[in-house]
Design a protein around this motif. Structure first.
Motif, short mmCIF file in Angstrom:
data_model
loop_
_atom_site.label_atom_id
_atom_site.label_comp_id
_atom_site.label_asym_id
_atom_site.label_seq_id
_atom_site.Cartn_x
_atom_site.Cartn_y
_atom_site.Cartn_z
N GLY A 192 0.77 -1.32 -0.09
CA GLY A 192 0.02 -0.16 0.11
C GLY A 192 0.82 1.32 -0.14
N THR A 193 0.23 2.37 -0.23
CA THR A 193 1.04 3.72 -0.07
C THR A 193 1.11 4.21 1.16
OG1 THR A 193 -0.37 4.27 -2.40
CG2 THR A 193 0.63 5.93 -0.83
N GLY A 194 2.43 4.60 1.30
CA GLY A 194 2.89 5.17 2.47
C GLY A 194 3.53 4.07 3.58
N LEU A 195 4.07 4.84 4.75
CA LEU A 195 4.96 3.48 5.38
C LEU A 195 4.39 3.78 6.93
CD1 LEU A 195 8.55 4.37 3.99
CD2 LEU A 195 6.91 2.60 3.22
N VAL A 196 3.60 4.46 7.44
CA VAL A 196 3.23 4.63 8.67
C VAL A 196 2.08 3.98 9.19
CG1 VAL A 196 4.46 6.91 8.77
CG2 VAL A 196 2.07 7.03 8.04
N HIS A 197 1.21 3.28 8.25
CA HIS A 197 0.07 2.89 8.68
C HIS A 197 0.59 1.34 9.45
CE1 HIS A 197 0.22 0.17 5.42
NE2 HIS A 197 0.43 0.87 4.42
N LEU A 210 13.09 -6.91 0.47
CA LEU A 210 12.41 -5.62 0.35
C LEU A 210 12.75 -5.11 -1.23
CD1 LEU A 210 10.86 -3.09 1.44
CD2 LEU A 210 13.23 -2.43 2.04
N VAL A 211 11.60 -4.84 -1.76
CA VAL A 211 11.58 -4.21 -3.12
C VAL A 211 11.07 -2.66 -3.01
CG1 VAL A 211 10.81 -4.18 -5.44
CG2 VAL A 211 11.34 -6.14 -4.37
N VAL A 212 11.62 -1.66 -3.10
CA VAL A 212 11.30 -0.49 -3.17
C VAL A 212 11.00 0.09 -4.76
CG1 VAL A 212 11.76 1.99 -2.54
CG2 VAL A 212 12.47 0.21 -1.13
N THR A 227 11.98 7.27 0.71
CA THR A 227 11.56 5.98 1.43
C THR A 227 12.66 4.95 2.25
OG1 THR A 227 9.86 5.56 -0.36
CG2 THR A 227 10.63 3.50 0.68
N LEU A 228 13.76 5.07 1.31
CA LEU A 228 15.14 4.53 1.92
C LEU A 228 15.49 5.33 3.19
CD1 LEU A 228 17.10 3.73 -1.55
CD2 LEU A 228 15.31 2.31 -0.07
N ASP A 229 15.41 6.60 3.13
CA ASP A 229 15.70 7.33 4.37
C ASP A 229 14.99 7.06 5.59
OD1 ASP A 229 17.57 8.76 2.54
OD2 ASP A 229 16.30 10.51 2.29
N TRP A 230 13.52 6.97 5.18
CA TRP A 230 12.72 6.82 6.45
C TRP A 230 12.89 5.45 7.00
CZ3 TRP A 230 9.08 3.14 7.83
CH2 TRP A 230 8.14 3.78 8.76
N LEU A 231 13.17 4.29 5.84
CA LEU A 231 13.34 3.01 6.50
C LEU A 231 14.75 3.12 7.36
CD1 LEU A 231 12.58 1.16 3.31
CD2 LEU A 231 11.42 1.01 5.45
N ALA A 237 18.04 -0.22 8.64
CA ALA A 237 19.26 -0.11 7.71
C ALA A 237 19.82 -1.44 6.91
CB ALA A 237 20.27 0.69 8.32
N GLU A 238 19.46 -2.38 7.57
CA GLU A 238 20.09 -3.61 7.00
C GLU A 238 19.08 -4.05 5.87
OE1 GLU A 238 21.16 -8.20 8.21
OE2 GLU A 238 20.73 -6.81 9.68
N GLN A 239 17.77 -4.06 5.81
CA GLN A 239 17.03 -4.33 4.81
C GLN A 239 17.35 -3.38 3.78
OE1 GLN A 239 13.38 -4.03 7.34
NE2 GLN A 239 12.86 -5.86 6.43
N VAL A 240 17.50 -2.27 4.10
CA VAL A 240 17.58 -1.29 2.63
C VAL A 240 18.98 -1.60 1.97
CG1 VAL A 240 18.54 1.23 2.36
CG2 VAL A 240 16.35 0.83 3.94
#
Length: 312
Positions: A192-197, A210-212, A227-231, A237-240
């Motif tokens: 879905g859209t966004g990362l905070v829900h 993870l696919v961005v 998106t990467l910065d937020w993650l 960081a490891e997932q990024v």
């Protein structure tokens, strides 16, 4: 039981296996003039594989990497409209068509997602129905009551009523994921859209890969970077570092330095894949793999290979 020892003074006894008893046949071409020569000569003349076909076979070998247990892949973006659902759908189709295990795509979009629309057009049964009956879901057959089928890919639709979908939270996502990973080898989540829900929190917490998704435009690239910065800022960081960035090139401009965008993400993540414009995908309708351009299929094969490189 140990193999019999060779007779004294006699030759050593070799193991009989395919490598030792089948004569070398060489690679058999299936496309282009090489395939024509092979067929016309009834196999007597084999020019071997061309570079493109050999490269595709190498991608397929990577895609078919053995997988122990279940692997969960989150497809994410802080911005909507960049092709995240399309990427989830095409990646799921390519993985399911080229592997022998079970693959399912879950639409975890809290805002009436369109993953099922793009794949099967079946949204009458959703993840909400699975949740309502999750305590009695004990087998693959039970799960299949709540999914639809696109080729070999199982699809679990999101709730289409926005009022009901708002209640799809982290706890419920984790309960659904626990059921799916019991019966499926690969679980793709269109987050879905966004990362905070709340559901996104569960998706990231459980994700093995993870696919961005972004685009080679000013807004598309900057949103993917954010998106990467937020993650990173929220402990991922490891997932990024192990993430794959997909740049959907249905929008682009000669005024934008695509090489610089690609190099930026390549320096931050494990791989970058560019998906070219494809008229079939641009319709926004149901996706059929045979209708995609060869270059588009190659891009998604490359993406699937990068994803499979992360299998453990």
């Amino acid at each position: 039981m140990n193999p019999p020892a060779p007779r004294p003074g006699g030759p050593a006894v070799a193991q009989l296996d395919e490598r030792s008893i089948v004569r070398e046949r060489g690679d058999r071409p299936s496309h282009g003039w090489r395939a024509g020569v092979f067929r016309m000569s009834r196999g007597l003349v084999n020019p071997g594989l061309g570079d493109a076909e050999r490269a595709r076979q190498e991608l397929l070998a990577r895609i078919r990497r053995p997988l122990r247990g279940a692997h969960r892949i989150a497809v994410a973006s802080i911005k909507g409209g960049v092709g995240k659902t399309t990427v989830t759908a095409c990646l799921g189709l390519v993985l399911s068509e080229n592997r022998g295990d079970r693959v399912i795509a879950l639409d975890a979009n809290p805002d009436a997602g369109t993953l099922a629309d793009r794949l099967t057009a079946e949204t009458s049964v959703t993840v909400r129905d699975l949740l309502d009956n999750i305590t009695t879901t004990r087998s693959l057959t039970d799960v299949a009551r709540y999914t639809s089928l696109a080729g070999r890919l199982q699809v679990l639709a999101s709730e289409q009523d926005p009022a009901a979908s708002e209640a799809f939270d982290r706890d419920e996502y984790e309960r659904v994921s626990a059921v799916l990973t019991r019966f499926y080898n690969i679980v793709l989540t269109d987050s879905g859209t966004g990362l905070v829900h709340s559901a996104m929190e569960g998706t990231l917490a459980l994700a093995d890969g993870l696919v961005v998704v972004g685009a080679p435009t000013v807004d598309g690239a900057s949103r993917a970077a954010k998106t990467l910065d937020w993650l990173v800022a929220h402990g991922h960081a490891e997932q990024v570092e192990q993430a794959i960035v997909v740049l959907c090139c249905d929008r682009w401009s000669r005024e934008v330095d695509r090489d610089r965008i690609r190099d930026y993400f390549a320096a931050r993540c494990r791989a970058v894949v560019e998906v070219p414009f494809d008229a079939h995908l641009a319709t926004g309708g149901r996706i059929e793999l045979p209708e995609l351009r060869p270059a588009t299929v190659d891009a998604y094969l490359a993406l699937a290979a990068h994803v499979a490189d992360g299998f453990r």
